[in-house]
Scaffold this motif. Structure first.
Motif, short mmCIF file in Angstrom:
data_model
loop_
_atom_site.label_atom_id
_atom_site.label_comp_id
_atom_site.label_asym_id
_atom_site.label_seq_id
_atom_site.Cartn_x
_atom_site.Cartn_y
_atom_site.Cartn_z
N LYS A 2 22.56 -22.80 -28.91
CA LYS A 2 23.07 -21.59 -28.25
C LYS A 2 22.07 -21.08 -27.22
O LYS A 2 22.43 -20.69 -26.11
N GLU A 3 20.78 -21.10 -27.59
CA GLU A 3 19.74 -20.65 -26.66
C GLU A 3 19.65 -21.56 -25.44
O GLU A 3 19.28 -21.12 -24.35
N GLU A 4 20.02 -22.83 -25.62
CA GLU A 4 19.98 -23.77 -24.51
C GLU A 4 21.16 -23.60 -23.57
O GLU A 4 21.20 -24.18 -22.48
N GLY A 5 22.13 -22.79 -23.97
CA GLY A 5 23.25 -22.50 -23.09
C GLY A 5 24.58 -23.05 -23.54
O GLY A 5 25.58 -22.90 -22.83
N TYR A 6 24.62 -23.67 -24.72
CA TYR A 6 25.89 -24.20 -25.21
C TYR A 6 26.68 -23.08 -25.89
O TYR A 6 26.14 -22.34 -26.71
N ASP A 7 27.95 -22.97 -25.55
CA ASP A 7 28.82 -22.04 -26.25
C ASP A 7 29.02 -22.53 -27.68
O ASP A 7 28.98 -23.73 -27.94
N LEU A 8 29.25 -21.60 -28.58
CA LEU A 8 29.50 -22.00 -29.97
C LEU A 8 30.70 -22.93 -30.06
O LEU A 8 30.72 -23.85 -30.88
N SER A 9 31.68 -22.74 -29.19
CA SER A 9 32.88 -23.58 -29.21
C SER A 9 32.60 -25.00 -28.74
O SER A 9 33.45 -25.89 -28.88
N GLU A 10 31.42 -25.25 -28.16
CA GLU A 10 31.04 -26.58 -27.71
C GLU A 10 30.23 -27.34 -28.76
O GLU A 10 29.79 -28.46 -28.53
#
Length: 570
Positions: free
Chosen positions: A462-470
């Motif tokens: 998540k901190e790296e920029g991925y949405d939880l849905s990804e």
């Protein structure tokens, strides 16, 4: 095992570098070693920039810079020039190249305030194609111990240590008190030196740019894969086979569109329920095409809208196919297709299922228009090892087409799969661009530790920029998986069972590896990898789980399973 940085060698690396890389990597006598491959040197002592093929850092021993030459002939000419293979003659020989690379790195480390006192820093040349140790005559331009050759590939660590021992003796003879106080870097110093030479860093790529880049790459690669269909277009029936991520499902969808465009009607079937839902959703607007899982089509043919209770395997494997055959024989041409396309054929290649498929298409499997797509490497999770032979017996004239280019995974994920799964022949090329991030493996001793590790993994993504849905969490277990049983309040709030449909914002889907087979996700966390907890056919489940990740892969694996399952590679 040595820590290889990066964790793979590029597909276009010279053969000699590949041989040295493999010889070091596969050897178990390299604990604590750090090996840097293809290290660029921006501040070179002679050139605008240069490169060190290998930098081997061994705690308590030293640092060795290796220049690799893959040529099958080596000629030191009378005028002092070198002729390597068919290359043009050059006055700058390989030993000079190695020495300049070593001095450039030594100068750089000195500027980084690395104390190299009593740390042997040596250079050598590895001629991987010839027996240079016996062929090269003595010469004042190099020391005999600086030569490694094709025979040394058989025991690479021993050859490197031989070079260290002789080189250190040479330094002791030339430099007074060189060894005073001990030799070589400590383990901590070795890590620090490696960090200075190849530091980790993150590029400031926003998540939107990353998604756009991934989507545009996948579109390009899909178009390239269509060339495989064009090449096989003149054959009445074709078996497309290839490892995970080689574009089989996408090719199956495109082949169905092409058949429909020619005025035919037919079937596009698969094995996995989630893939069936995806195919149905993406191809629902096409007239003349039946899209479903194989078993859903059998239920439709037999008039069973739904199955009551929890039928036994015998129902799915024997009774339902028999009923479907009766329906096909009774109704004949009314329900027979012009073409038959089957994805995941490796899980449907049994005598009973092939009997049904034979009746589904005009002309049968022997003479009909049939396109099969399958992975016979590791994805036959139900241990159908004879599937390819059964297909060949039913369709002796079926052409074969191999798909060996990975168009799903970033290279570092794919190379890790090649290594851990022992794919033969495996991936030959990766069509996506590498972003420099290695898969992450976390070992656990107690299965209860995984809940905390899972929180850390999801938060880091998540901190790296991925949405939880990804993000998708996969496990070989169903009800007993870490995702299903966690008591962590935050995890219980965000985790939702996968249902084959896209995740909603704020949700992290979790699934069994079996159910998610054939699908993918930008980021995947694989949990519960222990031989005592995984279902049978562990190697196949591991292979399938790892290949679901397109961009980021995090693996939680039992501490005792690492060496048993992966041969000590982690």
């Amino acid at each position: 095992m040595a820590r290889m940085i990066p964790g793979f060698y590029p597909a276009d690396a010279p053969p000699g570098e590949k041989a040295v890389y493999a010889a070091i990597q596969k050897n178990s006598d390299t604990n604590d070693w750090i090996v840097l491959h293809s290290l660029g040197i921006a501040d070179h002592v002679r050139q605008v920039e240069g490169e060190a093929d290998f930098v081997v850092i061994v705690p308590r021993i030293g640092i060795l810079v290796i220049e690799v030459k893959s040529h099958l002939t080596v000629n030191r000419r009378g005028d002092g020039t070198w002729r390597l293979g068919n290359d043009a003659p050059t006055s700058r020989g390989p030993f000079q190249q190695a020495s300049e690379a070593m001095h450039s790195l030594r100068h750089y480390l000195g500027k980084q305030r690395i104390d190299l006192h009593s740390i042997p820093m040596l250079s050598a040349v590895w001629f991987t194609g010839v027996r240079a140790r016996t062929m090269l005559p003595p010469n004042p331009e190099w020391q005999n111990w600086q030569v490694l050759d094709s025979e040394d590939l058989k025991s690479a660590p021993a050859a490197i240590l031989r070079t260290f021992n002789a080189g250190t003796k040479h330094l002791n003879d030339k430099i007074r008190y060189f060894s005073y106080g001990g030799l070589g870097p400590s383990k901590e110093d070795a890590d620090r030196i490696a960090g200075k030479l190849r530091p980790k860093f993150e590029l400031a790529m926003v998540s939107g740019d990353r998604r756009s880049a991934r989507e545009s790459q996948l579109i390009t690669f899909i178009e390239e894969q269509f060339l495989a269909l064009d090449a096989a277009g003149d054959n009445q029936s074709v078996l497309f086979s290839g490892p995970a991520g080689s574009g089989k499902t996408l090719l199956a969808m495109e082949s169905a569109r092409r058949e429909l465009a020619s005025g035919k009607h037919g079937r596009l079937l698969c094995f996995n329920r989630f893939i069936g839902q995806r195919l149905s959703a993406e191809m629902s607007d096409l007239q003349g095409l039946t899209v479903s899982t194989f078993h859903q089509d059998l239920l439709r043919l037999t008039g069973l809208a739904r199955v009551q209770g929890n039928p036994s395997p015998r129902f799915w494997n024997e009774e339902l196919p028999e009923r479907a055959m009766e329906a096909l024989l009774e109704r004949g041409d009314a329900i027979t297709s012009d073409f038959l396309i089957v994805d995941e054929i490796q899980d449907l290649a049994t005598d009973a299922y092939l009997d049904v498929l034979d009746l589904m298409v005009d002309g049968g499997l022997k003479e009909g228009r049939v396109l099969f797509f399958g992975d016979f490497e590791r994805q036959a999770i139900y241990e159908n090892e004879s599937g390819r032979e059964l297909i060949r017996a039913r369709a002796p004239h079926m052409a074969s087409h191999m798909l060996l280019h990975n168009c799903r995974n970033l290279p570092r994920i794919g190379y890790q799969v090649n290594l851990l799964s022992g794919l033969q022949p495996g991936y030959r090329q990766f069509r996506r661009l590498d972003d420099g991030v290695d898969p992450t493996f976390h070992k656990y001793r107690d299965t209860k530790d995984q809940s905390g590790l899972l929180v850390t993994a999801i938060r880091s993504l998540k901190e790296e920029g991925y949405d939880l849905s990804e993000i998708v969490v996969l496990s070989p277990q169903r009800d007993g998986s870490t995702a299903a049983t966690t008591t962590d309040p935050w995890l219980r709030q965000v985790l939702k069972p996968a249902d084959g449909l896209p995740a909603r914002p704020g949700q992290v889907q979790y699934s069994t590896i079996h159910a998610f087979k054939g699908l993918d996700s930008p980021a995947v966390v694989v949990t519960d990898l222990g031989r005592d907890t995984a279902a049978y056919n562990f190697d196949s489940l591991l292979y399938i789980g790892l290949t679901r990740a397109t961009d980021r892969l995090i693996v939680l694996i039992d501490n005792t399973t690492v060496r048993k399952a992966l041969g000590g590679s982690l």
